[in-house]
Write an enzyme that holds these catalytic residues in place. Structure first.
Site, PDB file in Angstrom:
ATOM      1  N   SER A 144       0.844  -1.195   0.000  1.00 13.12           N
ATOM      2  CA  SER A 144       0.000   0.000   0.000  1.00 13.12           C
ATOM      3  C   SER A 144       0.874   1.237   0.000  1.00 13.12           C
ATOM      4  O   SER A 144       2.054   1.181   0.362  1.00 13.12           O
ATOM      5  CB  SER A 144      -0.903   0.002   1.244  1.00 13.12           C
ATOM      6  N   TYR A 169      -3.136  -0.237  10.491  1.00 13.73           N
ATOM      7  CA  TYR A 169      -3.122  -0.637   9.075  1.00 13.73           C
ATOM      8  C   TYR A 169      -1.778  -0.286   8.450  1.00 13.73           C
ATOM      9  O   TYR A 169      -1.191  -1.087   7.709  1.00 13.73           O
ATOM     10  CB  TYR A 169      -4.255   0.062   8.325  1.00 13.73           C
TER      11      TYR A 169
END
Length: 251
Positions: free
Chosen positions: A142, A155
C-alpha cells in the site's frame, strides 16, 4: 517483445479475489493468458466472480488467516489440479479509529488478515515453487507502506510489514528461482475505500495531494501485475512498485 509479458500456460492464485483489486487483477492476468484461481471465504461470492470472468476461471475457497487450512487447500490443489505458478497475496482489511482508542481485537484482526495471510499463503505456495525452481509471488502492499494518515496507524503497521516480508521472501527464495515483489497501490476506488470515495471533502483533499489529481482505477494496477508475473521481471526481486499517481514522490 510480447512474449516477455505472455502468461499463457501459467496458473495464478489470487487471494481475496471475489471483488475489488483482486478480481481486477484476476481479469487482467486472464487476458494475458493465465489460468486464474479465485480465492475467498464465501463460495457464493467466488461463484459470482468466476461467472464474470467466464469459462476457465477456477475457485479455491479457504480462510487466508488459518495456517492449517491454507496448507491443506494449497497442497490438495497442487496434487489434484496442478502447479500454482503465480501467487498474488491480495486479501486484506481496514479498520479506522484514533490510535488511542483503537480496539485491541481490531488490531489483531488486521495483523491476521494483512500480514499473517501473506506468510500463510506465501509459505504454502513457495514450498511447491521451490521444488520446481521457479515461481512468482506478488504481495499487495500500500501507499501506507511508506506513509501514514490519522486513524489508520495499525493498518500502516501491517502494510509496512508486508513490504519488509516481501524483501525477506526475496532474500530467502531468490536462490531457488522465485521472484518475490510487491505492488503498493495509492488511493483506488474499491469497496475497501467506499466511505472515502463517498466523502467529497476527502476526495477534494486527495485530488490536491496526488500529482495525478484523482483516484486510481483498479484496472490501472493490471499492467504492474502482469510485469511482475511475467518473464519481463526475471531479475526483479524484493522490489516494492508504487502505483499511486505520484503521491509518494510529492510533498
Amino acid at each position: 517483445m510480447n512474449k516477455l509479458f505472455d502468461l499463457t500456460g501459467r496458473r495464478a492464485l489470487i487471494t481475496g479475489s471475489s471483488q475489488g483489486i483482486g478480481l481486477a487483477l484476476a481479469a487482467g492476468l486472464q487476458q494475458a493468458g493465465a489460468e486464474v484461481v479465485l480465492n475467498g471465504r464465501s463460495v457464493e461470492k467466488l461463484e459470482s466472480a468466476a461467472r464474470s470472468l467466464g469459462a476457465g476461471a477456477r475457485m479455491l475457497a479457504f480462510d487466508v488467516t488459518d495456517h492449517a487450512a491454507v496448507k491443506e487447500a494449497v497442497n490438495r490443489f497442487e496434487g489434484e489440479i496442478g502447479p500454482i505458478d503465480i501467487l498474488i497475496n491480495n486479501a486484506g482489511m481496514q479498520h479506522r479509529a484514533p490510535l488511542e482508542d483503537f480496539p485491541a481485537e481490531a488490531f489483531e484482526r488486521l495483523m491476521a488478515a494483512n500480514v499473517s495471510s501473506v506468510f500463510n499463503v506465501g509459505q504454502a505456495v513457495a514450498r511447491h515453487m521451490i521444488g520446481r525452481g521457479r515461481g512468482k509471488i506478488i504481495n499487495i502492499a500500500s501507499v501506507q507502506t511508506a506513509l501514514a494518515r490519522p486513524t489508520i496507524a495499525p493498518y500502516t503497521a501491517t502494510k509496512g510489514a508486508v513490504g519488509n516480508l516481501t524483501k525477506g521472501m526475496a532474500t530467502d527464495w531468490a536462490r531457488h528461482g522465485l521472484q518475490c515483489n510487491a505492488i503498493a497501490p495509492g488511493y483506488f476506488e474499491t469497496p475497501l475505500n467506499a466511505a472515502l470515495v463517498a466523502d467529497p471533502e476527502f476526495t477534494a483533499w486527495l485530488s490536491k495531494r496526488t500529482p495525478a489529481g484523482r483516484w486510481g482505477k483498479v484496472e490501472e494496477l493490471v499492467g504492474a501485475s502482469i510485469f511482475l508475473a511475467s518473464d519481463a521481471s526475471s531479475f526483479v526481486n524484493g522490489h516494492i512498485l508504487y502505483v499511486d499517481g505520484g503521491i509518494t514522490a510529492s510533498l
